[in-house]
Design a protein around this motif. Structure first.
Motif, PDB file in Angstrom:
ATOM      1  N   ARG A 131       0.800  -1.245  -0.021  1.00 33.77           N
ATOM      2  CA  ARG A 131      -0.059  -0.029   0.004  1.00 33.77           C
ATOM      3  C   ARG A 131       0.912   1.310  -0.052  1.00 33.77           C
ATOM      4  O   ARG A 131       0.598   2.239  -0.700  1.00 33.77           O
ATOM      5  N   ILE A 132       1.848   1.154   0.737  1.00 34.50           N
ATOM      6  CA  ILE A 132       2.980   2.143   0.778  1.00 34.50           C
ATOM      7  C   ILE A 132       3.572   2.569  -0.544  1.00 34.50           C
ATOM      8  O   ILE A 132       3.576   3.829  -1.186  1.00 34.50           O
ATOM      9  N   VAL A 133       3.850   1.556  -1.090  1.00 33.03           N
ATOM     10  CA  VAL A 133       4.333   1.687  -2.448  1.00 33.03           C
ATOM     11  C   VAL A 133       3.460   2.411  -3.594  1.00 33.03           C
ATOM     12  O   VAL A 133       3.838   3.259  -4.393  1.00 33.03           O
ATOM     13  N   ALA A 134       2.355   1.922  -3.560  1.00 30.96           N
ATOM     14  CA  ALA A 134       1.197   2.218  -4.482  1.00 30.96           C
ATOM     15  C   ALA A 134       0.845   3.746  -4.213  1.00 30.96           C
ATOM     16  O   ALA A 134       0.864   4.542  -5.100  1.00 30.96           O
ATOM     17  N   VAL A 135       0.897   4.243  -2.845  1.00 35.85           N
ATOM     18  CA  VAL A 135       0.779   5.613  -2.522  1.00 35.85           C
ATOM     19  C   VAL A 135       1.769   6.535  -2.952  1.00 35.85           C
ATOM     20  O   VAL A 135       1.735   7.601  -3.611  1.00 35.85           O
ATOM     21  N   LEU A 136       3.062   5.988  -2.898  1.00 34.70           N
ATOM     22  CA  LEU A 136       4.215   6.581  -3.067  1.00 34.70           C
ATOM     23  C   LEU A 136       4.349   6.821  -4.811  1.00 34.70           C
ATOM     24  O   LEU A 136       4.883   7.961  -5.300  1.00 34.70           O
ATOM     25  N   GLU A 137       3.725   5.711  -5.650  1.00 30.99           N
ATOM     26  CA  GLU A 137       3.908   5.618  -7.020  1.00 30.99           C
ATOM     27  C   GLU A 137       2.901   6.765  -7.599  1.00 30.99           C
ATOM     28  O   GLU A 137       3.157   7.410  -8.803  1.00 30.99           O
ATOM     29  N   LYS A 138       1.474   6.725  -6.745  1.00 29.51           N
ATOM     30  CA  LYS A 138       0.651   7.727  -7.256  1.00 29.51           C
ATOM     31  C   LYS A 138       1.024   9.254  -7.147  1.00 29.51           C
ATOM     32  O   LYS A 138       0.611  10.077  -7.889  1.00 29.51           O
ATOM     33  N   ALA A 139       1.764   9.538  -5.950  1.00 32.71           N
ATOM     34  CA  ALA A 139       2.573  10.746  -5.645  1.00 32.71           C
ATOM     35  C   ALA A 139       3.640  11.242  -6.651  1.00 32.71           C
ATOM     36  O   ALA A 139       4.314  12.207  -6.653  1.00 32.71           O
ATOM     37  N   GLY A 140       4.204  10.169  -7.406  1.00 38.73           N
ATOM     38  CA  GLY A 140       5.246  10.390  -8.486  1.00 38.73           C
ATOM     39  C   GLY A 140       6.347  10.506  -7.718  1.00 38.73           C
ATOM     40  O   GLY A 140       7.631  10.776  -8.309  1.00 38.73           O
ATOM     41  N   VAL A 141       6.666   9.916  -6.351  1.00 40.50           N
ATOM     42  CA  VAL A 141       7.746   9.937  -5.775  1.00 40.50           C
ATOM     43  C   VAL A 141       8.748   8.604  -6.274  1.00 40.50           C
ATOM     44  O   VAL A 141       9.890   8.793  -6.407  1.00 40.50           O
ATOM     45  N   LEU A 142       8.109   7.583  -6.615  1.00 45.43           N
ATOM     46  CA  LEU A 142       8.750   6.355  -7.310  1.00 45.43           C
ATOM     47  C   LEU A 142       8.577   6.414  -8.653  1.00 45.43           C
ATOM     48  O   LEU A 142       7.357   6.909  -9.167  1.00 45.43           O
TER      49      LEU A 142
END
Length: 255
Positions: A244-255
């Motif tokens: 879930r953390i990875v998904a949130v970071l991907e959506k925010a464009g951080v990853l």
């Protein structure tokens, strides 16, 4: 070395701002303080002057009450103060403000012009670059670390992904972030000196500017309160949390 530092009187950030019917910030009858962001600009100017020798001048634009910001800078150690004040300038937009301050700077020769990144009230963040353009000077913005070298200035320019190292010759315009330093507290002696200091007050006529030079081209057409932040998400399943953390970071464009 002669250094100019921009300072602005803003309504106390601790109080709730209010807008008038024409969507201009209410200042009458409200406590004005030196913009917190400008404190970092003043500190940067003082450190350079103390390390390399020189004189610092605080420059501001606003109503007569804005002299409080200039005196606040003097209390921190600035040697001179200039306030541009004229009734025609009430409600001036960012471009007009830049034109007026640039005209004030042309009355003297400065090796370095320093400002904060943006004001606490308008938050346009365009003033330093606009003034640099009007004065035909190079600009270094968002500086978090400053080093003066022979005839040039080296900075670490803060970015969303870290920082860039930039260098340019003097004279130039420099904007500093809150990470650049820790502003000093005015000493008792400084406060007394600030109260007694003579601040030069200039009008548009003193700057050879007329009404056509300060005609507004920008205006606020609407204003609304910022939407409250949504509540954070709590993931109770330890096994599902990493994904879930990875998904949130991907959506925010951080990853």
């Amino acid at each position: 070395m002669k250094i100019a530092v921009f300072v602005k009187s803003v309504p106390n950030p601790a109080s709730r701002p209010e807008l008038s019917e024409d969507l201009r910030l209410k200042r009458q009858g409200r406590e004005g303080v030196l913009d917190p962001g400008d404190e970092h600009a003043v500190e940067a100017a003082m450190k350079i002057a103390e390390a390399h020798g020189g004189e610092v001048t605080a420059v501001s634009m606003g109503p007569a009450s804005a002299v409080a910001a200039v005196r606040g800078a003097i209390a921190m150690g600035v040697q001179r103060g200039i306030l541009v004040s004229d009734t025609i300038l009430a409600g001036a937009d960012a471009l007009v403000t830049a034109r007026v301050l640039a005209a004030a700077l042309r009355r003297d020769v400065y090796d370095l012009v320093i400002s904060g990144v943006e004001s606490a009230d308008a938050s346009t963040g365009t003033l330093p670059m606009t003034i640099a353009q009007l004065l035909n000077l190079p600009s270094l913005t968002f500086a978090r670390r400053i080093e003066l070298r022979s005839g040039a200035i080296l900075v670490e320019r803060q970015t969303s992904r870290g920082y860039n190292v930039l260098q340019c010759p003097l004279p130039c315009v420099l904007s500093v972030t809150a990470a650049a330093n820790e502003p000093r507290y005015p000493s008792f002696k400084g406060v007394v000196r600030a109260k007694q200091a003579r601040v030069s007050t200039l009008s548009l006529a003193d700057l050879s500017l007329g009404p056509s030079d300060v005609a507004r081209t920008q205006s606020v057409v609407t204003a609304a309160d910022v939407a409250p932040k949504a509540a954070g998400e709590i993931v109770e399943d330890a096994g599902a949390a990493p994904a879930r953390i990875v998904a949130v970071l991907e959506k925010a464009g951080v990853l």
